[in-house]
Write a protein that holds these residues in place. Structure first.
Motif, PDB file in Angstrom:
ATOM      1  N   ARG A 265       0.812  -1.060   0.036  1.00  0.00           N
ATOM      2  CA  ARG A 265      -0.073   0.037   0.112  1.00  0.00           C
ATOM      3  C   ARG A 265       0.858   1.240   0.038  1.00  0.00           C
ATOM      4  N   VAL A 266       0.594   2.018  -0.903  1.00  0.00           N
ATOM      5  CA  VAL A 266       1.518   3.615  -1.184  1.00  0.00           C
ATOM      6  C   VAL A 266       0.202   4.564  -0.608  1.00  0.00           C
ATOM      7  N   ALA A 267       0.887   5.284   0.261  1.00  0.00           N
ATOM      8  CA  ALA A 267      -0.168   6.362   0.948  1.00  0.00           C
ATOM      9  C   ALA A 267      -0.081   7.572  -0.204  1.00  0.00           C
ATOM     10  N   ALA A 268      -0.708   8.641   0.002  1.00  0.00           N
ATOM     11  CA  ALA A 268      -0.914   9.602  -0.683  1.00  0.00           C
ATOM     12  C   ALA A 268       0.254  10.544  -0.863  1.00  0.00           C
ATOM     13  N   ASN A 269       1.268  10.317   0.333  1.00  0.00           N
ATOM     14  CA  ASN A 269       2.238  11.048   0.515  1.00  0.00           C
ATOM     15  C   ASN A 269       3.570  10.335  -0.041  1.00  0.00           C
ATOM     16  N   GLY A 270       3.440   9.052  -0.450  1.00  0.00           N
ATOM     17  CA  GLY A 270       4.643   8.240  -0.815  1.00  0.00           C
ATOM     18  C   GLY A 270       5.008   7.397   0.296  1.00  0.00           C
ATOM     19  N   ASP A 271       4.563   7.506   1.424  1.00  0.00           N
ATOM     20  CA  ASP A 271       4.986   6.535   2.519  1.00  0.00           C
ATOM     21  C   ASP A 271       4.545   5.000   2.108  1.00  0.00           C
ATOM     22  N   THR A 272       5.422   4.056   2.155  1.00  0.00           N
ATOM     23  CA  THR A 272       4.874   2.891   1.575  1.00  0.00           C
ATOM     24  C   THR A 272       5.040   1.696   2.613  1.00  0.00           C
ATOM     25  N   ALA A 273       4.020   0.987   2.637  1.00  0.00           N
ATOM     26  CA  ALA A 273       3.810  -0.348   3.473  1.00  0.00           C
ATOM     27  C   ALA A 273       4.572  -1.330   2.619  1.00  0.00           C
ATOM     28  N   ASN A 274       5.281  -2.249   2.975  1.00  0.00           N
ATOM     29  CA  ASN A 274       5.786  -3.384   2.359  1.00  0.00           C
ATOM     30  C   ASN A 274       6.307  -4.410   3.461  1.00  0.00           C
ATOM     31  N   LYS A 275       6.822  -5.637   2.939  1.00  0.00           N
ATOM     32  CA  LYS A 275       7.001  -6.816   3.825  1.00  0.00           C
ATOM     33  C   LYS A 275       7.941  -6.140   4.851  1.00  0.00           C
TER      34      LYS A 275
ATOM     35  N   GLN B 244      -3.759   9.250   3.577  1.00  0.00           N
ATOM     36  CA  GLN B 244      -2.862  10.365   3.712  1.00  0.00           C
ATOM     37  C   GLN B 244      -1.447   9.980   3.857  1.00  0.00           C
ATOM     38  N   THR B 245      -1.083   9.204   4.934  1.00  0.00           N
ATOM     39  CA  THR B 245       0.293   8.913   5.252  1.00  0.00           C
ATOM     40  C   THR B 245       0.467   7.654   5.820  1.00  0.00           C
ATOM     41  N   GLY B 246       1.610   7.121   5.896  1.00  0.00           N
ATOM     42  CA  GLY B 246       1.574   5.592   6.358  1.00  0.00           C
ATOM     43  C   GLY B 246       1.317   5.442   7.637  1.00  0.00           C
ATOM     44  N   GLU B 247       1.155   6.426   8.587  1.00  0.00           N
ATOM     45  CA  GLU B 247       0.688   6.278   9.861  1.00  0.00           C
ATOM     46  C   GLU B 247      -0.579   5.795   9.882  1.00  0.00           C
ATOM     47  N   CYS B 248      -1.416   5.748   8.825  1.00  0.00           N
ATOM     48  CA  CYS B 248      -2.888   5.352   8.678  1.00  0.00           C
ATOM     49  C   CYS B 248      -2.923   3.957   7.988  1.00  0.00           C
ATOM     50  N   ILE B 249      -1.758   3.417   7.761  1.00  0.00           N
ATOM     51  CA  ILE B 249      -1.859   2.053   7.213  1.00  0.00           C
ATOM     52  C   ILE B 249      -1.953   0.921   8.170  1.00  0.00           C
ATOM     53  N   GLU B 250      -3.022  -0.015   7.950  1.00  0.00           N
ATOM     54  CA  GLU B 250      -3.104  -1.096   9.063  1.00  0.00           C
ATOM     55  C   GLU B 250      -1.834  -2.083   8.704  1.00  0.00           C
ATOM     56  N   ILE B 251      -1.198  -2.469   9.934  1.00  0.00           N
ATOM     57  CA  ILE B 251       0.022  -3.350   9.633  1.00  0.00           C
ATOM     58  C   ILE B 251      -0.777  -4.772  10.251  1.00  0.00           C
ATOM     59  N   GLU B 252      -0.703  -5.915   9.415  1.00  0.00           N
ATOM     60  CA  GLU B 252      -1.023  -7.087   9.718  1.00  0.00           C
ATOM     61  C   GLU B 252      -0.118  -7.637  10.690  1.00  0.00           C
ATOM     62  N   THR B 253      -0.434  -8.404  11.738  1.00  0.00           N
ATOM     63  CA  THR B 253       0.391  -9.296  12.730  1.00  0.00           C
ATOM     64  C   THR B 253      -0.125 -10.514  12.387  1.00  0.00           C
ATOM     65  N   ARG B 254       1.059 -11.222  12.302  1.00  0.00           N
ATOM     66  CA  ARG B 254       0.619 -12.779  12.348  1.00  0.00           C
ATOM     67  C   ARG B 254       1.081 -13.924  13.160  1.00  0.00           C
TER      68      ARG B 254
ATOM     69  N   ALA C 208       3.845  -8.196  10.121  1.00  0.00           N
ATOM     70  CA  ALA C 208       4.218  -8.872   8.766  1.00  0.00           C
ATOM     71  C   ALA C 208       4.687  -7.660   7.737  1.00  0.00           C
ATOM     72  N   PHE C 209       4.522  -6.322   8.147  1.00  0.00           N
ATOM     73  CA  PHE C 209       4.809  -5.447   7.146  1.00  0.00           C
ATOM     74  C   PHE C 209       5.256  -4.120   8.077  1.00  0.00           C
ATOM     75  N   ASP C 210       6.071  -3.300   7.257  1.00  0.00           N
ATOM     76  CA  ASP C 210       6.471  -2.042   7.871  1.00  0.00           C
ATOM     77  C   ASP C 210       6.141  -0.849   7.007  1.00  0.00           C
ATOM     78  N   VAL C 211       6.397   0.432   7.429  1.00  0.00           N
ATOM     79  CA  VAL C 211       6.159   1.622   6.467  1.00  0.00           C
ATOM     80  C   VAL C 211       7.521   2.101   6.265  1.00  0.00           C
ATOM     81  N   THR C 212       7.968   2.562   4.992  1.00  0.00           N
ATOM     82  CA  THR C 212       9.266   3.151   4.839  1.00  0.00           C
ATOM     83  C   THR C 212       8.680   4.561   4.465  1.00  0.00           C
ATOM     84  N   PRO C 213       9.268   5.644   5.137  1.00  0.00           N
ATOM     85  CA  PRO C 213       8.728   6.749   5.140  1.00  0.00           C
ATOM     86  C   PRO C 213       9.100   7.437   3.553  1.00  0.00           C
ATOM     87  N   ALA C 214       8.535   8.343   2.886  1.00  0.00           N
ATOM     88  CA  ALA C 214       8.660   8.883   1.945  1.00  0.00           C
ATOM     89  C   ALA C 214      10.091   9.438   1.732  1.00  0.00           C
ATOM     90  N   ARG C 215      10.571  10.030   2.606  1.00  0.00           N
ATOM     91  CA  ARG C 215      11.663  10.846   2.618  1.00  0.00           C
ATOM     92  C   ARG C 215      12.946   9.754   2.204  1.00  0.00           C
TER      93      ARG C 215
END
Ligand SMILES: CSC[C@H]1O[C@H](OP(=O)(O)O)[C@H](O)[C@@H]1O
Length: 351
Positions: A238-248, A279-289, A313-320
């Motif tokens: 999931r890529v948020a509108a500001n570019g913060d990105t959730a990935n493995k 809007q930002t990565g803070e709003c992305i739900e992170i799956e816990t397994r 299972a995921f983390d968020v990489t800040p757009a910066r």
């Protein structure tokens, strides 16, 4: 060896999936005929990877429509709404799952008869599948703008043909560079705890003959600093509108290492994975397994019995930390609020 991770076989009403939990030792295909089995396969990561999850969910709706015993359009819609609800609860982070189900829901709502509903959900699922193939090819084409002739990559998790329908996103870029004559070497993070890098990406690159080395996730900064690298390429969920990105999980650490070593860090993102409503990565739900993914490897305990465990299972990489987001409409560069808006407008305008 050519293979497809997902295939709908209409005359049998079967979704044929590679069971990714059996790789790399055995190539096992599952023939699934109902939405419950497909939902379980998504939850259990027998099919995984944001784009592949979306396509599988779309065909789960097709399977549910085919199996339904409903005798009215209203009851058929009710059956499909139940399937939709189960699928939406299977995994929370990859937006492709919800993007695909939203597309199926629009088609279900627009149908005027049971026959037309069944026809249109199949057509929509096939469109979603075909779009993934074309999108991956476009991402690889644009990515060649930033891949040098001699390219050493770092890659995380699995983002190839197993995570999508055909070519893949980030691993597709590595494969495309190799097959178009670049001198390629890829360091593959093993990607604890599910080891998608060691088990799946290594398996894929061996099919394509791409030189590579599987590395321990924690070794990436050291190897990057001592051996050098030209770029990092990763997928996204999931890529948020500001570019913060959730990935493995582990992607953020790789991005930090890239920033510290001056290595460009690219996210390969089908626009179906870009969520402008978040809007930002803070709003992305992170799956816990399940903790067993950490305490055991191939059913063998590796952690102390009774140890406390936490398994995001995921983390968020800040757009910066991101150099560019490679989409099928081009490479978005910072500031991502503007460049992603332009790319999504181009998509909307059919450019
Ligand atoms: C084509 S990007 C796929 C994306 O999905 C993976 O997650 P999982 O293996 O849990 O489905 C990973 O985050 C990849 O980058």
């Amino acid at each position: 060896m050519a293979f497809r991770s997902i295939e709908w076989i209409e005359d049998k009403g079967v979704l044929r999936l590679i069971d990714q939990t059996r790789l790399p030792d055995t190539l096992v295909y599952l023939d699934l005929t109902d939405e419950h089995a497909i939902c379980d396969a998504i939850r259990d990561m027998k099919v995984r990877g944001a784009p592949a999850i979306g396509v599988a969910a779309a065909y789960a709706i097709v399977a549910a429509a085919k199996r339904s015993k409903a005798e009215s359009l209203k009851d058929l819609r009710e059956d499909l709404r139940a399937a939709d609800n189960s699928l939406r609860a299977s995994r929370p982070t990859a937006v492709n799952l919800f993007w695909a189900l939203d597309r199926m829901a629009r088609v279900i709502g627009a149908a005027t008869s049971m026959k037309s509903l069944r026809t249109s959900v199949l057509a929509e699922a096939r469109a979603i599948e075909a779009e993934d193939v074309a999108v991956n090819q476009a991402i690889s084409r644009y990515a060649m703008e930033v891949v040098p002739q001699r390219a050493t990559f770092f890659h995380h998790c699995n983002t190839g043909s197993l995570a999508t329908v055909d070519l893949g996103t980030a691993l597709g870029v590595i494969r495309t560079a190799h097959e178009s004559g670049h001198e390629v070497f890829a360091y593959l993070d093993e990607t604890r705890p599910r080891l998608q890098g060691a088990k799946l990406s290594a398996w894929e690159l061996m099919q394509y003959g791409v030189p590579h080395a599987v590395i321990v996730d924690g070794a990436a900064p050291h190897i990057m600093r001592t051996k050098g690298a030209d770029l990092c390429v990763v997928g996204c969920d999931r890529v948020a509108a500001n570019g913060d990105t959730a990935n493995k999980i582990g992607t953020y650490a790789l991005a930090l290492a890239a920033k510290d070593n001056g290595v460009p860090f690219y996210v390969c993102a089908p626009t179906s994975t870009i969520d402008m409503t978040t809007q930002t990565g803070e709003c992305i739900e992170i799956e816990t397994r399940d903790e067993g993914e950490i305490t055991h490897i191939n059913a063998v305990r590796v952690a102390a019995k009774g140890a406390g465990v936490y398994n995001p299972a995921f983390d968020v990489t800040p757009a910066r930390l991101i150099s560019g987001i490679i989409t099928e409409f081009g490479i978005a560069k910072p500031p991502f609020e503007d460049s992603l808006m332009r790319i999504m407008k181009d998509k909307h305008d059919g450019k």
